[in-house]
Write a protein that holds these residues in place. Sequence first.
Motif, PDB file in Angstrom:
ATOM      1  N   PHE A  87       1.052  -0.748   9.461  1.00  0.00           N
ATOM      2  CA  PHE A  87       0.643  -0.712   8.064  1.00  0.00           C
ATOM      3  C   PHE A  87      -0.572   0.182   7.864  1.00  0.00           C
ATOM      4  O   PHE A  87      -0.614   1.033   7.001  1.00  0.00           O
TER       5      PHE A  87
ATOM      6  N   LYS B 259      -7.541   4.423   2.578  1.00  0.00           N
ATOM      7  CA  LYS B 259      -6.912   3.311   3.289  1.00  0.00           C
ATOM      8  C   LYS B 259      -7.956   2.309   3.763  1.00  0.00           C
ATOM      9  O   LYS B 259      -7.732   1.100   3.747  1.00  0.00           O
TER      10      LYS B 259
ATOM     11  N   ARG C 292       4.580  -1.308   3.112  1.00  0.00           N
ATOM     12  CA  ARG C 292       4.065   0.024   2.798  1.00  0.00           C
ATOM     13  C   ARG C 292       5.184   0.832   2.169  1.00  0.00           C
ATOM     14  O   ARG C 292       6.374   0.569   2.406  1.00  0.00           O
TER      15      ARG C 292
ATOM     16  N   SER D 181      -3.236   1.720  -4.265  1.00  0.00           N
ATOM     17  CA  SER D 181      -2.552   2.996  -4.395  1.00  0.00           C
ATOM     18  C   SER D 181      -3.522   4.008  -4.976  1.00  0.00           C
ATOM     19  O   SER D 181      -4.531   3.646  -5.585  1.00  0.00           O
TER      20      SER D 181
ATOM     21  N   MET E   5       0.833  -1.199   0.000  1.00  0.00           N
ATOM     22  CA  MET E   5       0.000   0.000   0.000  1.00  0.00           C
ATOM     23  C   MET E   5       0.869   1.250   0.000  1.00  0.00           C
ATOM     24  O   MET E   5       1.891   1.327   0.659  1.00  0.00           O
ATOM     25  N   ASP E   6       0.387   2.195  -0.734  1.00  0.00           N
ATOM     26  CA  ASP E   6       0.989   3.515  -0.787  1.00  0.00           C
ATOM     27  C   ASP E   6       0.518   4.284   0.447  1.00  0.00           C
ATOM     28  O   ASP E   6      -0.686   4.374   0.688  1.00  0.00           O
ATOM     29  N   VAL E   7       1.456   4.799   1.274  1.00  0.00           N
ATOM     30  CA  VAL E   7       1.015   5.533   2.460  1.00  0.00           C
ATOM     31  C   VAL E   7       1.438   6.987   2.401  1.00  0.00           C
ATOM     32  O   VAL E   7       1.503   7.662   3.422  1.00  0.00           O
TER      33      VAL E   7
END
Lengths: 426, 505
Positions: free
Chosen positions: A303, A263, A290, A342, A252-254
């Motif tokens: 995460f 999210k 992440r 994302s 996942m893009d954070v």
Amino acid sequence: MYVIDRRLNPSGKSLPNRQRFLRRAGKVLREAVRNVSAERPIREIGEGGVVIIPARGIDEPTFHTGSDGMHTRVLPGNQEFLEGDRLARPPSNMGRGHGAGAGASDGGDAEDDFRVALSADEFLSLFLEDLELPDLERRKLSRTEAAGLRRAGYQKVGSPANLAISRTMRNALSRRMALRRPRSEDLEALQDALVLAEQRGDDEATTRLRGLMDAHDLRKRTIPYIDPIDIRYRRYEPTPRPIAQAVMFCIMDVSGSMTEHMKDMAKRFFMLLYVFLQKRYKQVEIVFIRHTDHAKEVDEQTFFHSRETGGTKVSSALEEALKIIADRYPSGDWNIYVAQASDGDNETSDNERAIALMRDGLLPLSQYYAYLEVDEPHSDMPLSTLWKAYDNLDPSPSMRRVTMRQDIYPVFRDLFARRVHEAQTA
Amino acid sequence: MSALLFDGADWSFETIQRIYDRVEHIALHDLNLDVYPNQIEVITPEQMLDAYAASGMPIYYGHWSFGKSFVQHEGHYRKGYTDLAYEIVINSSPCISYIMEGNSALMQTLVIAHAAFGHNHFFKNNRLFREGTDASGILDYLQFARGFIVQCEETYGERQVERLLDAAHALRSHGVHRSARRRRIDFKAEQARAQERHAHDERMYNELWKTLPHAAPTRVATSEDRLARLLDLPEENILYFLEKTAPRLAPWQRELLRIVRLLGQYFYPQRQTKVMNEGTATYVHYKIMQTLHEAGNITDGAFLEFLTSHTNVVCQPAFDDRRFSSINPYALGFAMMRDLERVCVKPTAEDWEWFPQLAGCHDPINALKEIWAEYRDESFIAQYLSPRVMREWRMFQLVDDPSEAHLLVEAIHDERGYRRVRRALAREYDLSYSDPQIEVVAVDLEGDRHLNLQHRVREGRLLASREASEVLALLADLWGYPVVLREVDEHGNGLREHLCEPRIA
């Protein structure tokens, strides 16, 4: 008169009929489960529970009169009415038509909801019923098998670690019995008799018994307790065995552009994937990666809940995933699933590298790669550059774009539903 | 005889035996009841739920609708919406009563009195059951039906059987012969009757009759009339008609229709005698429990427990009460029978006028036994609902005419209203009045073989149309050709028409 205790009879006489009912109600039940799971908190997704289905799908129609026409009823409990009184019609259908049972509406057709309590298993299997892994057949032949050993009887030679003790002892016992090896109890009894005979001074008996003892002793020494011919070893046979374990990579893009809403949608998608894999594999491991412009493997808490700042480089996460696969999850032993979420806001310069990693690394290794592009509700952003880049891959990963929480489940279904057209073109 | 049967709530199988012996003595000697041999089975709540789903029968064939009713009952029970029944009793010989393991000793006494004697006597003696059902054969028949259906499922596939049963179940309430069947023609008796007729003609011969003018020639029977006679039309037993004449059914399909039809016929008397059946059982258990208490066989505490339970059973909320749904058959039956007992023993002037044959006869048990044997709900109420019960229940008759803006109170419990209220209530229990009257009227054998059905609409009560067309679709599948259902009013004017083509299998 007989009194019969039926309580010990097996219960569950109605279960076959209940199964028939669930099968019959299959379509409406699946719809109900879909709606319920869209509303549920994630943790409870795998629990059973009550779902409500419209009676419409499972009704048993009969000829009966509706609410049209004249109705006469005799009722108890008159307080103040006199003959000829006129009363206002009550708002509901009280005092009309058929009394007990379903409320009348729609010209007298009953429209009741129907509650069905499902066990956790029933709930999940309905939930997953029409989902099918993409290209499952091909993968099963090429990838999901590994050599394994299976017990297959006994053999006479083998390593000491595989000694089959009980089988060995059984053979020894039968051999000793067949050859009449004297048992120690018999010898002791003989010894006692000999002592008695000596005390009595009975010489003849003493000599006879002593001779007997000697013969027994000799027999006992020549016939061993365990003989090499008794010994057996467990035998194993190599058999191909399906890989019963899977690893799931959540990427996942954070970066700052990912909102809580995005999210949350990603989390729901990961959860569904997890439930789905758990149903199919004995052991499912999850790896959370992440990334911003650099990637890191983290635990679930971090995460989902901590935030970082920085740019966005998808390639960093893909590299990390490849590294972890090489270190810990050899693709011969593990079924690899990757789900990436994302907002697609990748640095344009990174796309090329990401594509290369996908094409040469992750896509061939993994059973399934899902890319989920999340966005704010009602957003009319055009599809991202990352999406376009992924879309050019051949074969391309499964991709969907979602903006609302309730979209997640249908998207998940679409992604995993057997993709007939793709299978045909492949 | 004055020893306590039990003390406290616990019971064992010896207790049950002791209770049964004592209750049997009272039932057979004090009340002169006549019952089938009894078989009492102790079951768990799960088994009770199973029994619910199988219409109370110990065996039944498999069908998803029973699973549906199981899920429904189970859901309600687990949620605590409904309690389970204390007992179920089935009309068979031996008469099987299921009693729940969770009942207290007093409740077991009550249900034995209620089911094993009250219902049992009613099943054995009431005319509808005596003539319309075969109590000794039902369990064997169910066994056969289940085996046959399993066999069909194996041979022809579960889906095929399910589709047929769906259709048969939809028409289940139109699969009974409402009046007694015509006897099979006995040829010998027929011959004797013909000779007798002939002899009578000869005796009555008179030359003078030749001088009478001839009557108008009778209408020549058209081919349609002939056909209708041949097929025995009109026929209100639709399942029977299909079983005998539907052109496209295989023999096993006809047999399935027959099974559903015969079981419907078996349950039909129960639908016609709810008030009487429950009233009888409640009256009998009340009498027996009273006797037990007077004889000192149960403690005062146990008797109070009984009264609590009994009061709940015969509770009738008023129409404006939140709990009201309809008239409670236990309450109505019990109230009427208690009142008849009073009429026999302590009649008032009114009773002498209304029930001259019963008033003051001082033998209530025999009077009631005769009523139990000969009546069904509709005729029982029409004959024996007394003004006193109507007053106590404060009954009134409400008419809802959709063309009027208001509901009309047609009659109340007064001198002018008694008979009207009574007639109206009796009619509510008349199944041939409340079930829609649908008949097969014609078959077009010269055209496209469509089947004509007719619904005689009473007082504007049309069929619920969506369900009617669903049933019609199933009916068309059975018939194999188009089916037309016309709804006509009392004067024969068509009100509505439903048409359905069979789905191609």
